[in-house]
Design an enzyme around this catalytic site. Structure first.
Site, short mmCIF file in Angstrom:
data_model
loop_
_atom_site.label_atom_id
_atom_site.label_comp_id
_atom_site.label_asym_id
_atom_site.label_seq_id
_atom_site.Cartn_x
_atom_site.Cartn_y
_atom_site.Cartn_z
N GLU A 131 -10.53 12.28 7.71
CA GLU A 131 -10.42 13.63 7.16
C GLU A 131 -11.74 14.38 7.21
O GLU A 131 -11.78 15.54 7.61
CB GLU A 131 -9.93 13.57 5.71
CG GLU A 131 -8.53 13.03 5.57
CD GLU A 131 -8.30 12.44 4.17
OE1 GLU A 131 -7.95 13.21 3.27
OE2 GLU A 131 -8.49 11.22 4.01
N GLU A 174 -9.27 4.03 -2.30
CA GLU A 174 -8.01 3.90 -3.03
C GLU A 174 -8.25 3.26 -4.39
O GLU A 174 -9.27 2.61 -4.63
CB GLU A 174 -7.02 3.00 -2.26
CG GLU A 174 -6.69 3.50 -0.87
CD GLU A 174 -5.45 2.83 -0.28
OE1 GLU A 174 -4.67 2.23 -1.05
OE2 GLU A 174 -5.27 2.93 0.94
N ASP A 192 0.84 -1.19 0.00
CA ASP A 192 0.00 0.00 0.00
C ASP A 192 0.88 1.24 0.00
O ASP A 192 1.75 1.40 0.86
CB ASP A 192 -0.92 -0.01 1.23
CG ASP A 192 -2.14 0.87 1.03
OD1 ASP A 192 -2.44 1.21 -0.13
OD2 ASP A 192 -2.79 1.20 2.03
N THR A 217 -9.38 -5.82 3.65
CA THR A 217 -9.18 -4.85 2.56
C THR A 217 -10.06 -5.34 1.43
O THR A 217 -9.95 -6.49 1.01
CB THR A 217 -7.69 -4.86 2.11
OG1 THR A 217 -6.85 -4.59 3.24
CG2 THR A 217 -7.44 -3.83 1.01
N LYS A 238 -4.99 -2.32 10.06
CA LYS A 238 -5.27 -2.46 8.63
C LYS A 238 -5.48 -3.91 8.20
O LYS A 238 -6.08 -4.15 7.16
CB LYS A 238 -4.08 -1.91 7.83
CG LYS A 238 -3.72 -0.46 8.12
CD LYS A 238 -4.56 0.49 7.31
CE LYS A 238 -3.98 1.90 7.34
NZ LYS A 238 -4.70 2.81 6.43
N ASP A 278 -9.33 0.34 1.91
CA ASP A 278 -8.35 -0.02 2.94
C ASP A 278 -8.95 0.31 4.31
O ASP A 278 -8.58 1.29 4.95
CB ASP A 278 -7.07 0.80 2.68
CG ASP A 278 -5.97 0.52 3.68
OD1 ASP A 278 -5.97 -0.57 4.28
OD2 ASP A 278 -5.12 1.41 3.88
N GLU A 289 -10.99 3.77 3.55
CA GLU A 289 -10.08 4.58 2.75
C GLU A 289 -10.34 4.28 1.28
O GLU A 289 -10.30 3.11 0.87
CB GLU A 289 -8.61 4.31 3.10
CG GLU A 289 -8.20 4.84 4.46
CD GLU A 289 -6.69 4.82 4.70
OE1 GLU A 289 -5.97 4.13 3.94
OE2 GLU A 289 -6.24 5.49 5.65
N ARG A 342 -8.70 3.61 13.42
CA ARG A 342 -7.82 4.76 13.69
C ARG A 342 -7.25 4.75 15.11
O ARG A 342 -6.13 5.24 15.32
CB ARG A 342 -8.57 6.07 13.46
CG ARG A 342 -9.12 6.22 12.05
CD ARG A 342 -8.03 6.13 11.00
NE ARG A 342 -8.58 6.30 9.65
CZ ARG A 342 -7.86 6.15 8.56
NH1 ARG A 342 -6.58 5.80 8.63
NH2 ARG A 342 -8.41 6.31 7.38
N GLN A 385 -4.54 2.18 15.12
CA GLN A 385 -3.42 2.71 14.33
C GLN A 385 -2.58 3.71 15.11
O GLN A 385 -1.35 3.64 15.11
CB GLN A 385 -3.99 3.36 13.06
CG GLN A 385 -2.94 3.86 12.08
CD GLN A 385 -3.56 4.42 10.80
OE1 GLN A 385 -4.79 4.45 10.65
NE2 GLN A 385 -2.72 4.85 9.88
N HIS A 441 -4.55 13.60 1.24
CA HIS A 441 -4.77 12.72 2.39
C HIS A 441 -3.52 12.67 3.28
O HIS A 441 -3.61 12.81 4.50
CB HIS A 441 -5.09 11.30 1.91
CG HIS A 441 -5.08 10.27 3.00
ND1 HIS A 441 -6.14 10.09 3.87
CD2 HIS A 441 -4.13 9.38 3.38
CE1 HIS A 441 -5.85 9.12 4.72
NE2 HIS A 441 -4.62 8.68 4.46
#
Lengths: 433, 433
Positions: free
Chosen positions: B378, B212, B134, B268, B264, B244, B210, B248, B251, B141
């Site tokens: 975000e 992607e 990744d 996925t 993560k 993804d 996420e 948080r 993380q 971002h």
């Protein structure tokens, strides 16, 4: 326990060991399964084809071709009870007091076919590795390197004693002992202390090794399900030595904020023989004490959760002079493999048969002066000092033509449980395209 | 270019697309290869079995069973020239002005067998993924999240504009659209600002998506060899959307110093149809400008190095209300996939057929107020604000029962090149063991 096979007392592959690997031979050129015994291998594909398999190995009655496979995955997937029965049966067949002498000991024809000198076989990567995860459980390494990268205040992050820190490694570049390792090119900062962060692309100038223990997964878990700490042991197939080759200059520039990448993914070497979990059982010891209260999912019933493996690192120069530059006990881990498995699967990550876990670099408390560094980064204090070698040579980092050999062994002469060599030679970087 | 198949103008799967996927059907329950066309799939295994394959698809003369495989790896491995010939031939067979009407258009028996409504097929993971990497190429971002994790001074590390930062992800938990995603448990700090760093183990309270773009590798490179930037395009098979999923709170606690791990690796999601590299060619645009002088190995001949894909994120509540919470162009990348490949292989890391590269989260310059955030992190400024949903509902992070659907499309009505849905629903965390 003596064997009718002539085994040198110093052999890693005594009757107490019986590690599994993948070989090919001139007669049987397709990779298949064998075990190591002294200076020989016992070719299990040949053995299986010449005996009444379901009668001798009752647990393999429904798996007649498991030893003809090109990797150990199918055998590993059968689970620890089967591994135990198979290993115990092989120990019996190879024992001086075997209960079934007619099968192998007194069967010269089969002995000639199935018992092959190791020098006559080619070794292959033992498992098909789906995912490779590298942990950071060697406390002394993590602390010493942390000081170099981030200073003593931030050497260990606050999470270090709460969980086994790890990251996803690169499975495609895991290779078997003996595979050439090409010095990687990469982006590096020639003057990392300068405020001007202007990298250049060149072959790494700081090529290093890392002495690690590797663990292969036997029994998978479903996605979304975790493996509890006291079940984790049952998911383990066995262990190898692992050299996590590292390019320190590439690593220092690339690793923030998402971790090591090109500094590690150019090659990772594993020893060819998988020492089964059962074979290491007698060598359990306590790991490095962790005084932090653990989360429940990391609390083990067994206090003796790591292995007292005598590890060493040899460096052989291009001229052929060999120096043992480190001797370290495998007990120098703060986290056990069952703890790594419990943590890895806590959120439901599926581990699959053949997945590889690395311990992180194992270094001892003696540090550079004590010859207990599992990497040159530590032994040379980041390239500030030199390691003395035989032949009046010195190293800060690895030169082209150097060979690094990891070794590991438990137990006394005559009953040793060892890994054999985990070896790789460094070749020069490719010409720039 | 019109088709004799009735294709709704808004379909992602116009004749200009022809994406490849792995299906199973009640008649053909073993997973095999198909392409999408309008609301149908064209079953290529069935097609191949009912035509003179070497005559129609000349490049497949030596690969008669490539469409009967359970993944697209064997087809991908044949290389871009073959993908082009096969796609072009399928476009011809499905075209109103087909040069060979007798093969399919006017062959009702074969049409009945090979042209199947999408609702009647089950989709599978399109590739066997050896390694998943990744990247972090979505500049907006990376900057916005960097501010949250490390403050504006350190938001972007000095390396960010010099190389495409990436990390090794977890291949075993990559799943196809529609697979349930279980909320992971993990170690979290309830009060991250406190000096007392005492974690607890609980289901994540900050589950996020996420947005992607994913890229599958077709042509491998040997270990020790790099792929040059202008060859890299030829190593690409095609593209998918990729979610993804990220926890948080897990993380923030785990990611130093080695990067994201359990935050993560629980899941996925990728969209099921691989849009071939050729199909996206007409939609090339320039990515985000990078004023940093690049190392030679990252300099591309083509200035237009990313794709103008109209991406969007839908959130569907457990009650069934759907809100489009982001609309973003795929041009918002600072690094292209060829640059990622050139960097990934710079040190000799072998990429294999089926390997997956993620772009990193794509967010637009408009940020939260402009509805251009590729993650809730975000959009909610780290959970400080709420995203408004249909049905008078709001979110800071995902709730159990929420469904996230990513979409992406290029081109005008009637000639769209789209990805179909990349969808996953969140299920509650497992009970603690």
């Amino acid at each position: 326990m003596a064997s009718w096979v002539d085994i040198p007392p110093s052999s890693d592959f005594s009757l107490a060991n019986i590690p599994f690997g993948i070989i090919s031979t001139s007669d049987e050129p397709d990779p298949h399964v064998a075990v190591a015994i002294g200076i020989y291998v016992l070719d299990l594909k040949v053995l299986a084809a010449n005996i009444d398999l379901p009668k001798i190995f009752t647990s393999l009655a429904n798996h007649p071709h498991v030893f003809a496979q090109p990797t150990l995955n199918a055998f590993a997937r059968l689970g620890r009870a089967v591994h135990r029965e198979v290993r115990t049966t092989i120990q019996d067949l190879l024992s001086s007091e075997t209960t079934r002498p007619e099968i192998l000991r007194d069967n010269e024809t089969l002995r000639q076919k199935a018992l092959i000198p190791q020098r006559a076989v080619k070794m292959h990567l033992p498992m098909a590795i789906g995912d490779y995860t590298d942990f950071y459980a060697g406390y002394h390494h993590a602390y010493t390197v942390g000081v170099m990268f981030r200073g003593p205040q931030n050497a260990l992050q606050p999470n270090y004693t709460h969980l086994p820190v790890g990251y996803h490694g690169r499975a495609s570049s895991v290779v078997v002992s003996g595979t050439p390792i090409r010095r990687p090119r990469g982006q590096i900062l020639l003057d990392p202390q300068s405020d001007k962060k202007e990298p250049q692309t060149s072959p790494t100038r700081k090529l290093d090794f890392e002495l690690e223990l590797g663990c292969f997964i036997a029994t998978p878990n479903e996605m979304g399900e975790s493996v509890s700490i006291n079940e984790a042991e049952q998911h383990i197939f066995g262990y190898v030595l692992l050299n996590d080759w590292s390019a320190r200059d590439i690593q220092a520039w690339e690793y923030v904020p998402l971790g090591p990448f090109n500094s590690k993914n150019f090659g990772t070497t594993v020893s060819p023989w998988v020492v089964l979990a059962d074979a290491l059982e007698p060598f359990r010891v306590r790991g490095i004490e962790n005084t932090t209260p653990l989360q429940d999912y990391l609390k083990e019933e067994k206090a003796e959760n790591v292995f007292d493996i005598q590890l060493e690192v040899d460096l052989t120069t291009p001229e052929g002079d060999t120096t043992t530059i480190a001797r370290i006990s495998g007990r120098n881990l703060m986290w056990s493999f069952p703890q790594m498995i419990a943590h890895h699967t806590l959120g439901g990550c599926p581990l699959q048969t053949g997945d590889l876990l690395g311990s992180g670099t194992v270094s001892g408390p003696g540090g550079a002066s004590g010859g207990e560094c599992g990497s040159l980064l530590e032994a040379t204090e980041g390239g500030k000092k030199e390691v003395m070698l035989a032949g009046m040579d010195v190293r800060k980092f690895l030169k082209d033509g150097d060979t690094v050999t990891l070794r590991g062994v438990c137990g006394p002469d005559g009953a040793r449980v060892g890994f054999g060599d985990c070896r790789g030679r460094v070749y020069s970087a490719p010409v720039s395209k």
